[in-house]
Design an enzyme around this catalytic site. Structure first.
Site, mmCIF file in Angstrom:
data_model
loop_
_atom_site.group_PDB
_atom_site.id
_atom_site.type_symbol
_atom_site.label_atom_id
_atom_site.label_comp_id
_atom_site.label_asym_id
_atom_site.label_seq_id
_atom_site.Cartn_x
_atom_site.Cartn_y
_atom_site.Cartn_z
ATOM 1 C CD GLU A 319 -2.587 -1.359 2.604
ATOM 2 O OE1 GLU A 319 -3.677 -1.942 2.552
ATOM 3 O OE2 GLU A 319 -2.153 -0.811 3.643
ATOM 4 C CB CYS A 415 -8.547 1.159 8.127
ATOM 5 S SG CYS A 415 -7.837 0.786 6.511
ATOM 6 C CB CYS A 416 -11.242 2.897 3.835
ATOM 7 S SG CYS A 416 -9.533 2.578 3.325
#
Length: 650
Positions: A319, A415-416
């Site tokens: 990422e 998490c987003c």
């Protein structure tokens, strides 16, 4: 050292009343937060389980079972709780507040006697605390819980969670430091650093600021803490069984002391969270070396490593950032959290020094990558935000399976979605800053705001037509008539804005991308800020090989894209002339209403290929209408191909 103090407005002093953004505020409060609560309780059919609430119940001794989910699963609940705190700033919601208070009670029950709060280590590895900071995100989770505590206290006045987290922060302070017997280390995923700054600001406790600075100052010290920790563990890790490779220090931005870093490297979310804390500390402590490092890193990201949509992180391997100008469209990562972290970084840079390029990037990421990551129903999300999608490739090419053609209900690592919720519910904090005698407007979002300037209180009402038109109006209402400066951002997408005050043309001076209007203001003064909003074809630097011979369509803050549902397949066969007439048109029927861009392009003629893979070059095309929609709206209709960058035909 900066002598002028720039301040963000408390959320309670900003009310959003905007034709575009009020819909998002309503969606987050009435749909997104309730939906995410159901997801955190594992009650969404056919969605990846969260385990978050259940983990806290097990850690609190309220039920039996095994830990579920990622080692950092606590952070999802923390971000949701932070979003609730921000949402409650705009008005009471007894049901939502009751849910939040219940969660806070649960966190308190899960807290250990020494102040420690972490469900993974409480349930699964009680003897493993602080033994794998590289992988296990203990301080990252602590940071998100601290941010939730600060938000909930500031916007509700309730300090139960704040007290819980102060106790935890005090315990962390007793564990980490340079003193004998303490751990001279830091977390693999930065977050605690910026959270401790917030805790310092709300409590006034200097030890929290010192602890934040300790974590920043220690990072990159040699010999490496992460390598030493890895050696102590017998060279093992959390994610892989058996012996693991030596830690990649660039991945965690620990390869150099932070003040010596010049390039954005490694995991993009960790990077921008750290840069946010660095900017905070530079501003609060007057650290010029930190400030210069922030400027260098900002420049590297925004001029060499950022997508036109405000996305960052070009590879799914880690990422991460890769290298300058490596910005592939179809294997992109551009994680939603990374753009949100970039917005945090931009806001902190604005608090250090007003400069329009920070707000330009903040606006770009917000209007494109961030809101584009969430469906219009508030119940489906992208983790990865591509600039080109070929659904069959996403399904069948292992190198593109991270790129989804359809938003998901939830993720195992989710998490987003709560990060989107907490950003949108705190949006009022990003519109303005102020100094002793100046009000800076960074985002053009309608609503009311109240400022305390040296000459007294000033109320400001903003009306904005963005993102569909560039007409912005301010109504100024000072408590006492007097002189101060109104600083209006000149967006990078608008040429020669026009200023009118009380209906008459007015002059302004320009400083760091802001139009400064210094005058004697009286109640009832009206300021019209007219921002020309032309359709533009944007080209990329020639070093961005993925976009050679291509252009993207932009109008105002919005990047546009083409979808298969409007053009058929393949989109790669479409091309535009560089002087093609591209016309904006508001279309009420499109997904709640939006400006589309229409024009005439060309489509490669495929009728005579007869199944062959290659033929001698020829330029046989046919006319094809182009209909571009805002990037943030893509994927809300029939699934299919999408592209931002379009071939340009000379």
């Amino acid at each position: 050292m900066t002598t002028t103090e720039y301040r963000a407005l408390p959320l309670k002093r900003v009310g959003i009343d905007d034709g575009f953004w009020s819909k998002y505020a309503h969606l987050v409060r009435h749909t997104v937060l309730p939906y995410q609560w159901e997801a955190l309780n594992d009650r969404i059919p056919d969605a990846a389980p969260s385990h978050a609430i259940r983990n806290f119940r097990i850690a609190a001794g309220l039920e039996e079972g095994e830990f579920g989910g990622m080692v950092f699963q606590d952070s999802d609940l923390a971000k949701w709780l932070e979003a609730v705190g921000y949402a409650l700033a705009s008005g009471p919601d007894p049901e939502l507040e009751k849910l939040a208070d219940g969660v806070i009670g649960l966190i308190g029950q899960a807290q250990r006697e020494d102040g420690y709060v972490n469900t993974y280590f409480t349930i699964k590895e009680p003897e493993g605390r602080w033994t794998n900071l590289l992988d296990c995100h203990e301080l990252y989770c602590a940071g998100h819980l601290i941010e939730a505590a600060v938000a909930y206290y500031e916007n509700t006045g309730k300090r139960k969670l704040l007290d819980i987290m102060c106790r935890y922060a005090d315990y962390i302070d007793s564990v980490f430091g340079r003193e004998p017997g303490k751990i001279r280390g830091y977390d693999g995923h930065q977050e605690i650093e910026l959270a401790l700054v917030k805790l310092y600001q709300v409590t006034g406790e200097e030890k929290y600021l010192r602890l934040s600075r300790f974590f920043i100052d220690e990072r990159g010290r040699q010999p490496s803490f992460f390598v030493e920790e890895w050696e102590r563990r017998g060279r093992t890790g959390h994610w892989t069984r058996g012996r693991t490779n030596r830690p990649d220090l660039e991945y965690n931005q620990s390869h150099l002391p932070v003040r010596e870093q010049s390039e954005a490297v490694g995991h993009s979310v960790r990077a921008v969270y750290m840069y946010t804390a660095m900017a905070d500390l530079a501003r609060l402590t007057g650290d010029s070396a930190l400030r210069e490092a922030c400027r260098r890193l900002w420049t590297n990201i925004t001029r060499r490593r950022m997508y036109i949509t405000g996305g960052i992180g070009s590879t799914h391997h880690g990422e991460a950032f890769t290298f300058d100008y490596d910005l592939p469209n179809d294997t992109v990562y551009a994680e939603t959290c990374a753009s949100i972290g970039l917005i945090f970084f931009a806001q902190r840079m604005l608090l250090m020094e007003p400069c329009s390029e920070y707000a330009d990037v903040m606006e770009r990421a917000l209007y494109n990558n961030v809101i584009g990551s969430m469906s219009l129903d508030g119940k489906h999300y992208f983790y990865v935000n591509p600039l080109e999608v070929w659904p069959e490739a996403s399904d069948k090419n292992p190198g593109k399976r991270h790129v989804k053609a359809v938003r998901q209900k939830w993720f195992g690592c989710s998490c987003c979605p709560p990060n989107v919720a907490r950003l949108l519910s705190s949006l009022g904090q990003y519109i303005y800053t102020s100094a002793e005698d100046t009000i800076y407007t960074h985002l053009f979002i309608g609503g009311k705001a109240t400022f305390d300037l040296a000459g007294g209180q000033v109320k400001l009402r903003q009306q904005s037509g963005l993102p569909w038109n560039g007409n912005v109006r301010f109504e100024v209402d000072p408590l006492n008539a007097g002189e101060f400066t109104l600083a209006l951002r000149i967006p990078d997408w608008s040429a020669q804005p026009k200023l009118r005050i009380n209906g008459a043309d007015a002059e302004y001076t320009v400083e760091k991308g802001y139009a400064l209007v210094k005058r004697q203001w009286s109640a009832g003064d009206a300021v019209d800020w007219e921002l020309p909003m032309e359709v533009q074809l944007i080209q990329a630097n020639p070093n961005v090989r993925a976009n050679a011979g291509k252009a993207a369509i932009q109008r105002g803050p919005l990047v546009y894209c083409l979808e298969e549902t409007d053009h058929g397949s393949p989109l790669s066969a479409l091309s535009l002339s560089p002087d093609a007439a591209l016309n904006p048109r508001y279309e009420e029927e499109l997904l709640g209403g939006a400006v589309v861009i229409e024009g005439e392009g060309r489509m490669d003629d495929t009728s005579s290929w007869d199944g062959r893979l290659y033929l001698p070059l020829r330029r046989k095309t046919r006319r094809a209408p182009i209909r571009a929609i805002p990037y943030f709206l893509w994927g809300n209709r029939t699934p299919g191909e999408m592209t931002v960058w379009i071939r340009i035909r000379e």
